[in-house]
Design a protein around this motif. Structure first.
Motif, PDB file in Angstrom:
ATOM      1  N   LEU A 236       0.826  -1.209   0.000  1.00  0.00           N
ATOM      2  CA  LEU A 236       0.000   0.000   0.000  1.00  0.00           C
ATOM      3  C   LEU A 236       0.861   1.260   0.000  1.00  0.00           C
ATOM      4  CD1 LEU A 236      -2.695  -1.300   2.466  1.00  0.00           C
ATOM      5  CD2 LEU A 236      -3.095  -0.667   0.083  1.00  0.00           C
ATOM      6  N   GLN A 237       1.975   1.221   0.728  1.00  0.00           N
ATOM      7  CA  GLN A 237       2.870   2.385   0.728  1.00  0.00           C
ATOM      8  C   GLN A 237       3.459   2.628  -0.659  1.00  0.00           C
ATOM      9  OE1 GLN A 237       2.974   4.501   3.335  1.00  0.00           O
ATOM     10  NE2 GLN A 237       1.425   3.061   4.057  1.00  0.00           N
ATOM     11  N   LYS A 238       3.782   1.555  -1.348  1.00  0.00           N
ATOM     12  CA  LYS A 238       4.298   1.670  -2.715  1.00  0.00           C
ATOM     13  C   LYS A 238       3.254   2.291  -3.633  1.00  0.00           C
ATOM     14  CE  LYS A 238       6.313  -1.188  -6.412  1.00  0.00           C
ATOM     15  NZ  LYS A 238       6.679  -2.589  -6.791  1.00  0.00           N
ATOM     16  N   ALA A 239       2.005   1.860  -3.470  1.00  0.00           N
ATOM     17  CA  ALA A 239       0.915   2.411  -4.294  1.00  0.00           C
ATOM     18  C   ALA A 239       0.664   3.879  -3.959  1.00  0.00           C
ATOM     19  CB  ALA A 239      -0.356   1.587  -4.084  1.00  0.00           C
ATOM     20  N   LEU A 240       0.790   4.219  -2.678  1.00  0.00           N
ATOM     21  CA  LEU A 240       0.549   5.610  -2.268  1.00  0.00           C
ATOM     22  C   LEU A 240       1.630   6.559  -2.767  1.00  0.00           C
ATOM     23  CD1 LEU A 240      -0.834   5.021   1.336  1.00  0.00           C
ATOM     24  CD2 LEU A 240      -2.003   6.270  -0.507  1.00  0.00           C
ATOM     25  N   LYS A 241       2.797   6.057  -3.039  1.00  0.00           N
ATOM     26  CA  LYS A 241       3.832   6.911  -3.641  1.00  0.00           C
ATOM     27  C   LYS A 241       3.400   7.356  -5.033  1.00  0.00           C
ATOM     28  CE  LYS A 241       7.864   5.190  -1.115  1.00  0.00           C
ATOM     29  NZ  LYS A 241       9.156   4.451  -1.200  1.00  0.00           N
ATOM     30  N   ARG A 242       2.651   6.498  -5.704  1.00  0.00           N
ATOM     31  CA  ARG A 242       2.160   6.840  -7.037  1.00  0.00           C
ATOM     32  C   ARG A 242       0.894   7.700  -6.959  1.00  0.00           C
ATOM     33  NH1 ARG A 242       4.065   3.861 -11.387  1.00  0.00           N
ATOM     34  NH2 ARG A 242       5.559   2.216 -10.889  1.00  0.00           N
ATOM     35  N   LYS A 243       0.032   7.378  -5.984  1.00  0.00           N
ATOM     36  CA  LYS A 243      -1.238   8.107  -5.850  1.00  0.00           C
ATOM     37  C   LYS A 243      -1.450   8.455  -4.374  1.00  0.00           C
ATOM     38  CE  LYS A 243      -3.342   6.196  -9.973  1.00  0.00           C
ATOM     39  NZ  LYS A 243      -4.573   5.674 -10.612  1.00  0.00           N
ATOM     40  N   PRO A 244      -0.751   9.496  -3.893  1.00  0.00           N
ATOM     41  CA  PRO A 244      -0.731   9.785  -2.452  1.00  0.00           C
ATOM     42  C   PRO A 244      -2.048  10.263  -1.863  1.00  0.00           C
ATOM     43  CG  PRO A 244       0.439  11.481  -3.689  1.00  0.00           C
ATOM     44  CD  PRO A 244       0.139  10.385  -4.654  1.00  0.00           C
ATOM     45  N   ARG A 245      -2.985  10.697  -2.682  1.00  0.00           N
ATOM     46  CA  ARG A 245      -4.252  11.221  -2.151  1.00  0.00           C
ATOM     47  C   ARG A 245      -5.443  10.328  -2.507  1.00  0.00           C
ATOM     48  NH1 ARG A 245      -4.478  16.238  -0.265  1.00  0.00           N
ATOM     49  NH2 ARG A 245      -6.581  16.606  -1.059  1.00  0.00           N
ATOM     50  N   ASN A 246      -5.177   9.095  -2.874  1.00  0.00           N
ATOM     51  CA  ASN A 246      -6.288   8.206  -3.219  1.00  0.00           C
ATOM     52  C   ASN A 246      -6.997   7.734  -1.947  1.00  0.00           C
ATOM     53  OD1 ASN A 246      -7.375   5.256  -3.699  1.00  0.00           O
ATOM     54  ND2 ASN A 246      -7.353   6.287  -5.674  1.00  0.00           N
ATOM     55  N   PRO A 247      -8.279   8.052  -1.787  1.00  0.00           N
ATOM     56  CA  PRO A 247      -8.986   7.713  -0.546  1.00  0.00           C
ATOM     57  C   PRO A 247      -9.034   6.215  -0.249  1.00  0.00           C
ATOM     58  CG  PRO A 247     -10.212   9.363  -1.777  1.00  0.00           C
ATOM     59  CD  PRO A 247      -9.114   8.868  -2.677  1.00  0.00           C
ATOM     60  N   LEU A 248      -9.214   5.386  -1.274  1.00  0.00           N
ATOM     61  CA  LEU A 248      -9.302   3.945  -1.046  1.00  0.00           C
ATOM     62  C   LEU A 248      -7.979   3.388  -0.519  1.00  0.00           C
ATOM     63  CD1 LEU A 248     -11.319   2.855  -4.208  1.00  0.00           C
ATOM     64  CD2 LEU A 248     -12.153   3.012  -1.855  1.00  0.00           C
ATOM     65  N   LEU A 249      -6.878   3.849  -1.102  1.00  0.00           N
ATOM     66  CA  LEU A 249      -5.560   3.395  -0.643  1.00  0.00           C
ATOM     67  C   LEU A 249      -5.280   3.869   0.781  1.00  0.00           C
ATOM     68  CD1 LEU A 249      -3.441   4.017  -3.868  1.00  0.00           C
ATOM     69  CD2 LEU A 249      -4.120   1.791  -2.935  1.00  0.00           C
ATOM     70  N   LEU A 250      -5.644   5.105   1.076  1.00  0.00           N
ATOM     71  CA  LEU A 250      -5.411   5.653   2.414  1.00  0.00           C
ATOM     72  C   LEU A 250      -6.249   4.913   3.459  1.00  0.00           C
ATOM     73  CD1 LEU A 250      -5.316   9.434   1.470  1.00  0.00           C
ATOM     74  CD2 LEU A 250      -3.423   8.144   2.473  1.00  0.00           C
ATOM     75  N   GLN A 251      -7.500   4.657   3.114  1.00  0.00           N
ATOM     76  CA  GLN A 251      -8.379   3.955   4.060  1.00  0.00           C
ATOM     77  C   GLN A 251      -7.866   2.546   4.356  1.00  0.00           C
ATOM     78  OE1 GLN A 251     -12.447   2.952   2.734  1.00  0.00           O
ATOM     79  NE2 GLN A 251     -13.158   3.928   4.607  1.00  0.00           N
ATOM     80  N   ARG A 252      -7.494   1.822   3.300  1.00  0.00           N
ATOM     81  CA  ARG A 252      -6.998   0.453   3.490  1.00  0.00           C
ATOM     82  C   ARG A 252      -5.674   0.458   4.242  1.00  0.00           C
ATOM     83  NH1 ARG A 252      -9.063  -3.378   0.152  1.00  0.00           N
ATOM     84  NH2 ARG A 252     -10.649  -1.780  -0.045  1.00  0.00           N
ATOM     85  N   SER A 253      -4.830   1.461   3.962  1.00  0.00           N
ATOM     86  CA  SER A 253      -3.544   1.559   4.641  1.00  0.00           C
ATOM     87  C   SER A 253      -3.724   1.765   6.136  1.00  0.00           C
ATOM     88  CB  SER A 253      -2.733   2.710   4.037  1.00  0.00           C
ATOM     89  OG  SER A 253      -1.468   2.814   4.651  1.00  0.00           O
ATOM     90  N   ALA A 254      -4.672   2.625   6.512  1.00  0.00           N
ATOM     91  CA  ALA A 254      -4.938   2.865   7.936  1.00  0.00           C
ATOM     92  C   ALA A 254      -5.398   1.592   8.634  1.00  0.00           C
ATOM     93  CB  ALA A 254      -5.973   3.969   8.100  1.00  0.00           C
ATOM     94  N   LEU A 255      -6.235   0.812   7.962  1.00  0.00           N
ATOM     95  CA  LEU A 255      -6.726  -0.442   8.549  1.00  0.00           C
ATOM     96  C   LEU A 255      -5.579  -1.427   8.782  1.00  0.00           C
ATOM     97  CD1 LEU A 255     -10.008  -1.010   6.511  1.00  0.00           C
ATOM     98  CD2 LEU A 255      -9.850  -0.574   8.967  1.00  0.00           C
ATOM     99  N   VAL A 256      -4.692  -1.527   7.797  1.00  0.00           N
ATOM    100  CA  VAL A 256      -3.558  -2.446   7.926  1.00  0.00           C
ATOM    101  C   VAL A 256      -2.624  -1.977   9.042  1.00  0.00           C
ATOM    102  CG1 VAL A 256      -1.496  -3.330   6.762  1.00  0.00           C
ATOM    103  CG2 VAL A 256      -3.683  -3.267   5.549  1.00  0.00           C
ATOM    104  N   GLN A 257      -2.364  -0.690   9.112  1.00  0.00           N
ATOM    105  CA  GLN A 257      -1.496  -0.152  10.159  1.00  0.00           C
ATOM    106  C   GLN A 257      -2.095  -0.402  11.544  1.00  0.00           C
ATOM    107  OE1 GLN A 257      -1.293   3.836   8.693  1.00  0.00           O
ATOM    108  NE2 GLN A 257       0.285   3.362   7.192  1.00  0.00           N
ATOM    109  N   TYR A 258      -3.408  -0.252  11.652  1.00  0.00           N
ATOM    110  CA  TYR A 258      -4.074  -0.551  12.916  1.00  0.00           C
ATOM    111  C   TYR A 258      -3.936  -2.035  13.252  1.00  0.00           C
ATOM    112  CZ  TYR A 258      -7.609  -0.727  16.583  1.00  0.00           C
ATOM    113  OH  TYR A 258      -8.259  -0.923  17.785  1.00  0.00           O
TER     114      TYR A 258
END
Length: 295
Positions: free
Chosen positions: A85-107
Motif C-alpha cells: 500500500l505504501q508503494k501504491a501511495l507513492k504513485r497516488k498519495p491522495r487516493n482515498p481507497l488506498l489511504l483507508q486500506r492503509s490505515a486499517l492495515v497499520q491498525y
C-alpha cells in the motif's frame, strides 16, 4: 464474470486462462484468476504470483494494489500488505481507497500512531467524508489515552458536521475524560434542545452524572430518557443505577417488565448474563449468553 466464477468455477477458470493465453499481461484477467484461486483455497504462492503479474502489468491500477493488499492480509502477511500500500501511495498519495486500506492495515499491525496520521491524510484528501474520518481518528486517540488530542480532532469533526449525534456524543465523552463534566453537561443539554423528542441527550446526561458518581442524578436522567424512547441500553443503565442506590425490588420489576415487552433484547440479556457471571452463576450466565448468540 464474477457470477460465472461463483457458479461454475472450472468453466470460469478455463475462460480466464484463454484470455491470458492471448494476452498474458491482461490485469483484469489476472485479478479474476487470483480471486478464483483464493476461492478454491489455492496456496498463497499461486495467488500472489498472479497478483504480482497484474501489478507489473498495471502498476498504477488502484484495484490491483488493493487486491494484492487484501490477499496479503488474508494470508496473515500484514507487513507485506503495508509495504504494498505504501508503494501504491507513492504513485497516488491522495487516493482515498488506498489511504483507508492503509490505515486499517497499520491498525492491524498495532501501529496506531501511523494509522492516525494516515487517517488525517484521508480526511484532507476526501473532504466530503472528513467528519466521519475525524470521528474515527478521535476514537483512536482516546484508545491511546490522548483525550486532549481527541477533543481537538472532534472540534474539526463538529466544524464539518455540527448536527452529528455520534460526533457530539464523542465530544462530550472526551470532555468527561478531561474532567470537564460541566462542559459535557452543556453539550448534553444542547442535544436535548436540538433533538427534543429523542432520548439520546438524556442518556448522555445520565452517563456524565454517573461518571461523577452522582447516582441519583443519573437515575433521574435515565428515567426521563426512558419516557422519550424505550431501548435495552437505557433499561440497562436505569437498572444499574437502581442497584447502586439500593433499590433491588424496583430494579427487579424493571427487568421483569422489560423482558416481557422485549424478551429477545440483546443488550439487557447480555447485561444479566454479565451479572450472573460476576456472581459465579456460570450456568445461568451461559444460558443467557446462548440466547444473545441465537439472535
Amino acid at each position: 464474470s464474477l457470477d460465472l466464477a461463483r457458479q461454475q468455477p472450472k468453466l470460469a477458470m478455463s475462460r480466464f486462462e484463454a484470455v491470458l493465453a492471448k494476452k498474458p499481461t491482461h490485469p483484469q484477467a489476472l485479478l479474476a484468476m487470483a480471486n478464483l484461486q483464493r476461492q478454491q483455497n489455492a496456496t498463497p504462492d499461486i495467488v500472489l504470483k498472479l497478483l504480482e503479474r497484474a501489478s507489473i502489468a498495471a502498476p498504477d491500477d488502484v484495484d490491483v494494489s488493493l487486491e494484492m493488499a487484501d490477499a496479503l492480509v488474508a494470508f496473515g502477511l500484514l507487513k507485506e500488505a503495508d509495504a504494498t500500500l505504501q508503494k501504491a501511495l507513492k504513485r497516488k498519495p491522495r487516493n482515498p481507497l488506498l489511504l483507508q486500506r492503509s490505515a486499517l492495515v497499520q491498525y492491524g499491525l498495532g501501529d496506531v500512531d501511523r494509522a492516525v496520521n494516515t487517517l488525517f491524510a484521508l480526511a484532507d484528501a476526501d473532504r466530503s467524508n472528513a467528519g466521519g474520518v475525524y470521528l474515527r481518528i478521535a476514537d483512536l486517540q482516546m484508545q491511546l489515552g490522548k483525550p486532549s488530542l481527541a477533543l481537538q480532532t472532534l472540534q474539526k469533526a463538529l466544524a464539518q458536521a455540527p448536527q452529528s449525534v455520534p460526533v457530539q456524543l464523542a465530544y462530550a465523552r472526551a470532555l468527561v475524560a478531561l474532567n470537564r463534566p460541566s462542559d459535557a453537561l452543556f453539550v448534553a443539554r444542547k442535544m436535548q434542545q436540538l433533538t427534543s423528542k429523542s432520548p439520546v441527550g438524556y442518556v448522555l446526561e445520565g452517563d456524565i452524572k454517573g461518571a461523577q458518581k452522582d447516582w441519583s442524578g443519573a437515575l433521574q436522567s435515565y428515567r426521563v430518557a426512558l419516557q422519550y424512547g424505550e431501548t435495552g441500553e437505557t433499561v440497562v443503565r436505569l437498572h444499574r443505577m437502581l442497584t447502586l442506590l439500593g433499590k433491588p425490588d424496583e430494579a427487579r420489576r424493571l427487568g421483569d417488565e422489560w423482558l416481557k415487552k422485549s424478551p429477545a433484547d440483546g443488550a439487557f440479556l447480555r447485561y444479566r448474563a454479565d451479572i450472573a457471571m460476576a456472581s459465579g452463576d456460570v450456568l445461568v450466565a451461559s444460558g443467557l449468553y446462548q440466547k444473545v448468540l441465537a439472535k
